[in-house]
Motif scaffolding. Structure first.
Motif, PDB file in Angstrom:
ATOM      1  N   GLY A  28       0.798  -1.217   0.000  1.00 46.22           N
ATOM      2  CA  GLY A  28       0.000   0.000   0.000  1.00 46.22           C
ATOM      3  C   GLY A  28       0.832   1.270   0.000  1.00 46.22           C
ATOM      4  O   GLY A  28       2.067   1.270  -0.066  1.00 46.22           O
ATOM      5  N   MET A  29       0.100   2.371   0.098  1.00 44.63           N
ATOM      6  CA  MET A  29       0.748   3.687   0.040  1.00 44.63           C
ATOM      7  C   MET A  29       1.626   3.954   1.264  1.00 44.63           C
ATOM      8  O   MET A  29       2.656   4.606   1.146  1.00 44.63           O
ATOM      9  N   TRP A  30       1.227   3.465   2.422  1.00 48.03           N
ATOM     10  CA  TRP A  30       2.024   3.674   3.633  1.00 48.03           C
ATOM     11  C   TRP A  30       3.382   2.994   3.504  1.00 48.03           C
ATOM     12  O   TRP A  30       4.424   3.602   3.786  1.00 48.03           O
ATOM     13  N   ALA A  31       3.405   1.757   3.044  1.00 50.29           N
ATOM     14  CA  ALA A  31       4.666   1.038   2.847  1.00 50.29           C
ATOM     15  C   ALA A  31       5.489   1.691   1.737  1.00 50.29           C
ATOM     16  O   ALA A  31       6.719   1.782   1.834  1.00 50.29           O
ATOM     17  N   PHE A  32       4.828   2.157   0.683  1.00 53.02           N
ATOM     18  CA  PHE A  32       5.536   2.811  -0.419  1.00 53.02           C
ATOM     19  C   PHE A  32       6.237   4.084   0.053  1.00 53.02           C
ATOM     20  O   PHE A  32       7.376   4.349  -0.329  1.00 53.02           O
ATOM     21  N   ASN A  33       5.580   4.864   0.912  1.00 54.20           N
ATOM     22  CA  ASN A  33       6.194   6.090   1.433  1.00 54.20           C
ATOM     23  C   ASN A  33       7.402   5.768   2.307  1.00 54.20           C
ATOM     24  O   ASN A  33       8.413   6.480   2.258  1.00 54.20           O
ATOM     25  N   GLN A  34       7.307   4.712   3.111  1.00 53.14           N
ATOM     26  CA  GLN A  34       8.449   4.317   3.941  1.00 53.14           C
ATOM     27  C   GLN A  34       9.631   3.898   3.067  1.00 53.14           C
ATOM     28  O   GLN A  34      10.780   4.280   3.334  1.00 53.14           O
ATOM     29  N   LEU A  35       9.362   3.142   2.014  1.00 47.15           N
ATOM     30  CA  LEU A  35      10.436   2.713   1.112  1.00 47.15           C
ATOM     31  C   LEU A  35      11.028   3.896   0.344  1.00 47.15           C
ATOM     32  O   LEU A  35      12.234   3.928   0.081  1.00 47.15           O
ATOM     33  N   GLU A  37      11.318   6.986   1.497  1.00 46.59           N
ATOM     34  CA  GLU A  37      12.208   7.687   2.427  1.00 46.59           C
ATOM     35  C   GLU A  37      13.547   6.960   2.558  1.00 46.59           C
ATOM     36  O   GLU A  37      14.607   7.593   2.556  1.00 46.59           O
ATOM     37  N   GLN A  38      13.499   5.639   2.660  1.00 48.81           N
ATOM     38  CA  GLN A  38      14.740   4.866   2.753  1.00 48.81           C
ATOM     39  C   GLN A  38      15.560   4.999   1.474  1.00 48.81           C
ATOM     40  O   GLN A  38      16.794   5.069   1.522  1.00 48.81           O
ATOM     41  N   LYS A  39      14.902   5.058   0.339  1.00 46.55           N
ATOM     42  CA  LYS A  39      15.609   5.215  -0.932  1.00 46.55           C
ATOM     43  C   LYS A  39      16.325   6.560  -0.991  1.00 46.55           C
ATOM     44  O   LYS A  39      17.461   6.645  -1.461  1.00 46.55           O
ATOM     45  N   MET A  40      15.672   7.623  -0.500  1.00 46.28           N
ATOM     46  CA  MET A  40      16.312   8.944  -0.505  1.00 46.28           C
ATOM     47  C   MET A  40      17.548   8.950   0.391  1.00 46.28           C
ATOM     48  O   MET A  40      18.586   9.513   0.025  1.00 46.28           O
ATOM     49  N   ILE A  41      17.460   8.313   1.561  1.00 46.79           N
ATOM     50  CA  ILE A  41      18.599   8.258   2.477  1.00 46.79           C
ATOM     51  C   ILE A  41      19.748   7.486   1.839  1.00 46.79           C
ATOM     52  O   ILE A  41      20.909   7.921   1.880  1.00 46.79           O
ATOM     53  N   LEU A  42      19.443   6.343   1.231  1.00 45.57           N
ATOM     54  CA  LEU A  42      20.488   5.533   0.600  1.00 45.57           C
ATOM     55  C   LEU A  42      21.114   6.235  -0.605  1.00 45.57           C
ATOM     56  O   LEU A  42      22.328   6.148  -0.815  1.00 45.57           O
ATOM     57  N   SER A  43      20.321   6.947  -1.383  1.00 46.76           N
ATOM     58  CA  SER A  43      20.885   7.638  -2.545  1.00 46.76           C
ATOM     59  C   SER A  43      21.763   8.811  -2.114  1.00 46.76           C
ATOM     60  O   SER A  43      22.787   9.099  -2.749  1.00 46.76           O
ATOM     61  N   ALA A  44      21.417   9.491  -1.016  1.00 44.28           N
ATOM     62  CA  ALA A  44      22.279  10.560  -0.505  1.00 44.28           C
ATOM     63  C   ALA A  44      23.594   9.979   0.003  1.00 44.28           C
ATOM     64  O   ALA A  44      24.670  10.553  -0.239  1.00 44.28           O
ATOM     65  N   HIS A  45      23.525   8.854   0.692  1.00 45.97           N
ATOM     66  CA  HIS A  45      24.733   8.188   1.187  1.00 45.97           C
ATOM     67  C   HIS A  45      25.592   7.706   0.016  1.00 45.97           C
ATOM     68  O   HIS A  45      26.825   7.831   0.046  1.00 45.97           O
ATOM     69  N   THR A  46      24.953   7.194  -1.014  1.00 44.88           N
ATOM     70  CA  THR A  46      25.673   6.732  -2.198  1.00 44.88           C
ATOM     71  C   THR A  46      26.362   7.900  -2.901  1.00 44.88           C
ATOM     72  O   THR A  46      27.495   7.766  -3.376  1.00 44.88           O
ATOM     73  N   ALA A  47      25.708   9.050  -2.961  1.00 43.54           N
ATOM     74  CA  ALA A  47      26.308  10.223  -3.601  1.00 43.54           C
ATOM     75  C   ALA A  47      27.557  10.674  -2.840  1.00 43.54           C
ATOM     76  O   ALA A  47      28.569  11.047  -3.457  1.00 43.54           O
ATOM     77  N   GLU A 109      15.495  -0.352   7.305  1.00 39.41           N
ATOM     78  CA  GLU A 109      14.539  -0.603   8.378  1.00 39.41           C
ATOM     79  C   GLU A 109      13.402  -1.464   7.834  1.00 39.41           C
ATOM     80  O   GLU A 109      13.019  -1.329   6.670  1.00 39.41           O
ATOM     81  N   PRO A 110      12.873  -2.340   8.654  1.00 38.92           N
ATOM     82  CA  PRO A 110      11.739  -3.133   8.168  1.00 38.92           C
ATOM     83  C   PRO A 110      10.523  -2.238   7.935  1.00 38.92           C
ATOM     84  O   PRO A 110      10.258  -1.315   8.704  1.00 38.92           O
ATOM     85  N   VAL A 111       9.820  -2.521   6.872  1.00 35.47           N
ATOM     86  CA  VAL A 111       8.652  -1.721   6.512  1.00 35.47           C
ATOM     87  C   VAL A 111       7.467  -2.146   7.380  1.00 35.47           C
ATOM     88  O   VAL A 111       7.206  -3.330   7.561  1.00 35.47           O
ATOM     89  N   ARG A 112       6.788  -1.164   7.931  1.00 34.06           N
ATOM     90  CA  ARG A 112       5.613  -1.442   8.766  1.00 34.06           C
ATOM     91  C   ARG A 112       4.367  -1.408   7.882  1.00 34.06           C
ATOM     92  O   ARG A 112       4.203  -0.502   7.059  1.00 34.06           O
TER      93      ARG A 112
END
Length: 164
Positions: A28-35, A37-47, A109-112
Motif C-alpha cells: 500500500g501507500m504507507w509502505a511505499f512512502n516508507q520505502l 524515504e529509505q531510498k532517498m537516504i540511501l541515494s544521498a549516502h551513495t552520492a 529498516e523493516p517496513v511497517r
C-alpha cells in the motif's frame, strides 16, 4: 430484496478490503512512502561515497603522473632533493591530507504495514455490519416475514396432494 441485500453487503466488504489493502497493506501507500524515504537516504549516502571515490581517484592519478605532486608528498614525509635546503619553522601547523571517511553501513529498516489477515477481518466485519443494517431496514419496512408456512394438502380420491 434478499439478493440485493447480500450483493450490497458483499460489495461493501470487498470495497473496504481493497481500500484498506491499498492504503495500509503490504504493497500500500504507507509502505511505499516508507520505502521512498529509505531510498532517498540511501541515494544521498551513495552520492557521498561516489564523491569521495572521485576525489581519491584524482589524487591517485596525480600521484602516479605528476612529478610536482610526488615531490610535495615527499617533502611532507621529510625527503629533500639534491640542492634543496631544509628550513623548519615552528608554530605553523603542517598541512595534512584529508582523511576520507568511508561512511557507515546503513541497514534498511523493516517496513511497517497492516497484515493481510487484519484487512480480511475488517472486510468481513463490514460485510456483516452492512448485511445486518440492510436486514433491519427491510424488517422495519415489513419486507421480511418470519411466519412459518403451513403445508396445505387436499385429498383427491383417496390420495393426498401436498400444495407447496
Amino acid at each position: 430484496m434478499k439478493k440485493l441485500r447480500l450483493l450490497t453487503a458483499i460489495f461493501a466488504g470487498t470495497f473496504v478490503y481493497v481500500l484498506v489493502s491499498m492504503i495500509v497493506g503490504r504493497d500500500g501507500m504507507w509502505a511505499f512512502n516508507q520505502l521512498s524515504e529509505q531510498k532517498m537516504i540511501l541515494s544521498a549516502h551513495t552520492a557521498d561515497i561516489e564523491k569521495t571515490h572521485e576525489e581519491l581517484t584524482l589524487e591517485k592519478i596525480a600521484l602516479q603522473k605528476d612529478p610536482d605532486v610526488i615531490a610535495a608528498y615527499a617533502r611532507k614525509l621529510g625527503y629533500i632533493s639534491e640542492g634543496e635546503k631544509l628550513v623548519k619553522v615552528k608554530g605553523i601547523p603542517a598541512y595534512e591530507t584529508q582523511n576520507f571517511d568511508p561512511g557507515t553501513v546503513i541497514q534498511p529498516e523493516p517496513v511497517r504495514y497492516v497484515s493481510e489477515s487484519v484487512c480480511k477481518c475488517t472486510a468481513l466485519a463490514i460485510f456483516f455490519l452492512v448485511y445486518i443494517v440492510l436486514f433491519l431496514y427491510d424488517y422495519n419496512r415489513g419486507l421480511v416475514d418470519f411466519t412459518a408456512r403451513k403445508k396445505k394438502f387436499t385429498v383427491i380420491k383417496g390420495n393426498s396432494l401436498y400444495d407447496l
